[in-house]
Design a protein around this motif. Sequence first.
Motif, PDB file in Angstrom:
ATOM      1  N   GLU A  11       0.864  -1.178   0.000  1.00 58.70           N
ATOM      2  CA  GLU A  11       0.000   0.000   0.000  1.00 58.70           C
ATOM      3  C   GLU A  11       0.904   1.232   0.000  1.00 58.70           C
ATOM      4  OE1 GLU A  11      -3.330   0.128   2.709  1.00 58.70           O
ATOM      5  OE2 GLU A  11      -3.182  -2.046   3.009  1.00 58.70           O
ATOM      6  N   VAL A  12       1.057   1.841  -1.172  1.00 59.13           N
ATOM      7  CA  VAL A  12       2.053   2.900  -1.365  1.00 59.13           C
ATOM      8  C   VAL A  12       1.847   4.046  -0.386  1.00 59.13           C
ATOM      9  CG1 VAL A  12       2.969   4.580  -2.997  1.00 59.13           C
ATOM     10  CG2 VAL A  12       2.294   2.293  -3.796  1.00 59.13           C
ATOM     11  N   ARG A  13       0.627   4.492  -0.227  1.00 61.10           N
ATOM     12  CA  ARG A  13       0.381   5.636   0.653  1.00 61.10           C
ATOM     13  C   ARG A  13       0.733   5.305   2.103  1.00 61.10           C
ATOM     14  NH1 ARG A  13      -1.788  10.415   1.382  1.00 61.10           N
ATOM     15  NH2 ARG A  13      -3.112  10.849   3.198  1.00 61.10           N
ATOM     16  N   LEU A  14       0.331   4.108   2.548  1.00 60.90           N
ATOM     17  CA  LEU A  14       0.634   3.721   3.931  1.00 60.90           C
ATOM     18  C   LEU A  14       2.140   3.648   4.157  1.00 60.90           C
ATOM     19  CD1 LEU A  14      -0.196   2.795   6.730  1.00 60.90           C
ATOM     20  CD2 LEU A  14      -0.394   0.461   5.839  1.00 60.90           C
ATOM     21  N   ALA A  15       2.859   3.069   3.203  1.00 55.75           N
ATOM     22  CA  ALA A  15       4.317   2.958   3.349  1.00 55.75           C
ATOM     23  C   ALA A  15       4.963   4.334   3.425  1.00 55.75           C
ATOM     24  CB  ALA A  15       4.892   2.172   2.179  1.00 55.75           C
ATOM     25  N   ASP A  16       4.522   5.244   2.555  1.00 58.03           N
ATOM     26  CA  ASP A  16       5.126   6.582   2.531  1.00 58.03           C
ATOM     27  C   ASP A  16       4.785   7.367   3.797  1.00 58.03           C
ATOM     28  OD1 ASP A  16       6.162   5.941   0.104  1.00 58.03           O
ATOM     29  OD2 ASP A  16       4.689   7.061  -1.073  1.00 58.03           O
ATOM     30  N   ARG A  55       1.287  -9.326   4.370  1.00 60.47           N
ATOM     31  CA  ARG A  55       0.645  -9.606   3.090  1.00 60.47           C
ATOM     32  C   ARG A  55       1.283  -8.755   1.999  1.00 60.47           C
ATOM     33  NH1 ARG A  55      -1.971 -14.196   4.508  1.00 60.47           N
ATOM     34  NH2 ARG A  55      -3.361 -13.862   6.282  1.00 60.47           N
ATOM     35  N   LEU A  56       2.114  -9.382   1.177  1.00 60.48           N
ATOM     36  CA  LEU A  56       2.760  -8.705   0.053  1.00 60.48           C
ATOM     37  C   LEU A  56       2.575  -9.554  -1.194  1.00 60.48           C
ATOM     38  CD1 LEU A  56       6.185  -7.717   1.708  1.00 60.48           C
ATOM     39  CD2 LEU A  56       4.313  -6.149   1.163  1.00 60.48           C
ATOM     40  N   PRO A  57       2.494  -8.933  -2.376  1.00 61.48           N
ATOM     41  CA  PRO A  57       2.342  -9.715  -3.609  1.00 61.48           C
ATOM     42  C   PRO A  57       3.643 -10.432  -3.983  1.00 61.48           C
ATOM     43  CG  PRO A  57       2.577  -7.385  -4.114  1.00 61.48           C
ATOM     44  CD  PRO A  57       2.491  -7.482  -2.619  1.00 61.48           C
ATOM     45  N   VAL A  58       3.537 -11.525  -4.710  1.00 58.94           N
ATOM     46  CA  VAL A  58       4.651 -12.329  -5.230  1.00 58.94           C
ATOM     47  C   VAL A  58       5.444 -12.970  -4.088  1.00 58.94           C
ATOM     48  CG1 VAL A  58       6.626 -12.428  -6.784  1.00 58.94           C
ATOM     49  CG2 VAL A  58       4.774 -10.780  -7.232  1.00 58.94           C
ATOM     50  N   MET A  59       6.234 -12.182  -3.401  1.00 61.65           N
ATOM     51  CA  MET A  59       6.975 -12.678  -2.227  1.00 61.65           C
ATOM     52  C   MET A  59       6.375 -12.015  -0.986  1.00 61.65           C
ATOM     53  SD  MET A  59      10.997 -12.128  -1.146  1.00 61.65           S
ATOM     54  CE  MET A  59      11.740 -13.422  -2.097  1.00 61.65           C
ATOM     55  N   ASP A  60       5.845 -12.808  -0.057  1.00 58.28           N
ATOM     56  CA  ASP A  60       5.193 -12.197   1.105  1.00 58.28           C
ATOM     57  C   ASP A  60       6.180 -11.921   2.239  1.00 58.28           C
ATOM     58  OD1 ASP A  60       5.695 -14.634   2.306  1.00 58.28           O
ATOM     59  OD2 ASP A  60       3.604 -15.281   2.390  1.00 58.28           O
ATOM     60  N   GLY A  61       5.656 -11.398   3.342  1.00 59.33           N
ATOM     61  CA  GLY A  61       6.500 -11.025   4.472  1.00 59.33           C
ATOM     62  C   GLY A  61       7.226 -12.204   5.090  1.00 59.33           C
ATOM     63  N   ALA A  85      -4.800 -11.931  11.290  1.00 60.88           N
ATOM     64  CA  ALA A  85      -3.658 -12.803  10.992  1.00 60.88           C
ATOM     65  C   ALA A  85      -2.622 -12.798  12.110  1.00 60.88           C
ATOM     66  CB  ALA A  85      -3.015 -12.374   9.677  1.00 60.88           C
ATOM     67  N   VAL A  86      -3.038 -12.399  13.310  1.00 60.35           N
ATOM     68  CA  VAL A  86      -2.098 -12.319  14.431  1.00 60.35           C
ATOM     69  C   VAL A  86      -1.467 -13.680  14.723  1.00 60.35           C
ATOM     70  CG1 VAL A  86      -1.977 -12.039  16.940  1.00 60.35           C
ATOM     71  CG2 VAL A  86      -2.998 -10.252  15.538  1.00 60.35           C
ATOM     72  N   ARG A  87      -2.277 -14.768  14.581  1.00 65.28           N
ATOM     73  CA  ARG A  87      -1.720 -16.103  14.851  1.00 65.28           C
ATOM     74  C   ARG A  87      -0.552 -16.392  13.915  1.00 65.28           C
ATOM     75  NH1 ARG A  87      -5.760 -21.045  15.289  1.00 65.28           N
ATOM     76  NH2 ARG A  87      -6.276 -19.836  17.160  1.00 65.28           N
TER      77      ARG A  87
END
Length: 458
Positions: A11-16, A55-61, A85-87
């Motif tokens: 999420e570009v805005r959140l990251a920035d 949650r990241l596309p292609v390669m996740d966290g 997704a805390v678990r």
Amino acid sequence: MSHSILVVDDEVRLADVLAAALEDLGFRATAVHSARAALGELEQARFDLVLTDLRLPVMDGRELLREVRSRWPEVPVIIITAFAAVRDAVDLVKEGAFDYIAKPFEIDDVSATIRRALRLADVVRDNERLRSELEGRYSFDTLVGNSASFRRVIEQVTEVCETKATVLLNGESGTGKELVAKAIHFNSPRRDKPFVVVNCAAIPEPLLESELFGHVKGAFTGALANRTGRFAAADGGTLFLDEIGDMPLPIQAKLLRVIQERSFEPVGATRTQTVDVRLVAATHKDMRQAVDKGSFREDLFYRLNVFPIVLPPLRDRADDVPLLATHFLAELAEGMGKRASGFSPAALAAMTAYDWPGNIRELHNCIERAVIVAKAPTIDAGDLPQDLFNATRRGDRDSLPRDLDAELERIERDFILEALRRSDGVQVRAAKLLGIAERSLWHRIKKLGIRLGRAIAD
């Protein structure tokens, strides 16, 4: 200097926005929007922490975490995840993530988690640095010298360090007995346990027993609390008894019992303590003569003299003076933040000709003074203490060399050979050790006819 943080969120805005908020908190932050981009940034620059969405596309966290832990294990990773997704995030902590932050979050919570991770990473990094410095400081490379007499010392240290044998170091004051004792300890299986030093000549006799074995509260006037002695403090490690020849006879009897039975009682105690301590003792005295005079117990001498090592005085290893001087120069110049690239021929000739009654300690002090007063990168004769020129020169030879050019060439050859040996023949590193340009080193190697190969040869 502020810490550098890599923020990873698709999420570009959140990251920035998150990166900008971290900048406001005093961090240096870089925002990227995929795991692949994060790996690219990590390959190009140093980061102190990775803050990544799960949650990241292609390669996740999760995959990013594994890659970071594999390639940059010193960099902590914090996972950002949706509450549902805390678990998964808890499982990731078990896999090596420092912590997780659940969305939605407050920036103060993010900041607190980041600061905890950075504090821990800094402590780990400092511990690794100190351990590396400690191991480097007491490695065999710090036992500097190429003379036959000193090579024998290094051979003996190599032979005994892996054993449990008691070692007796004998040599004049200033010959480096404590440095050798530390080299024995830090190259032994006990390297991770304490190295404890007691100077038997510096502690008054009434206090020495308590210093070595400890005491219980009320054992004597002034014993207001229990005290742990040096033997107990060194349990599992090495106890270095310096100037053992000055130990009073009554204490010698108790020391003999500890060596024989590996146990002792603190002063005033009734319970026996057992210890596992490796003893290294040192003295400048002739111990056999002390035994003959009755000032040292014969049975204790034989217990200590299991593996004797005699350290030669510096006057008997004149060939090592240039090597030691260069070693001290690099060490002291770095510590003082001064540029110092070497010695002039006149300075080397003066130091090599001097008798050094104070041995290595006196040479170290001499170089320290020279680094302080020198106005140029090259230490000249005028930067050396006047004592070197006023004192009587080496007794078995003329005060001046018969062939100055040959003497200077020999000194230069020794310097270059030692630098090449230490750098495994890599000329760039050898030139750096000598403080000269690589091209200059190449010309000198050619001029002196030094042959380069697997074994550096004259």
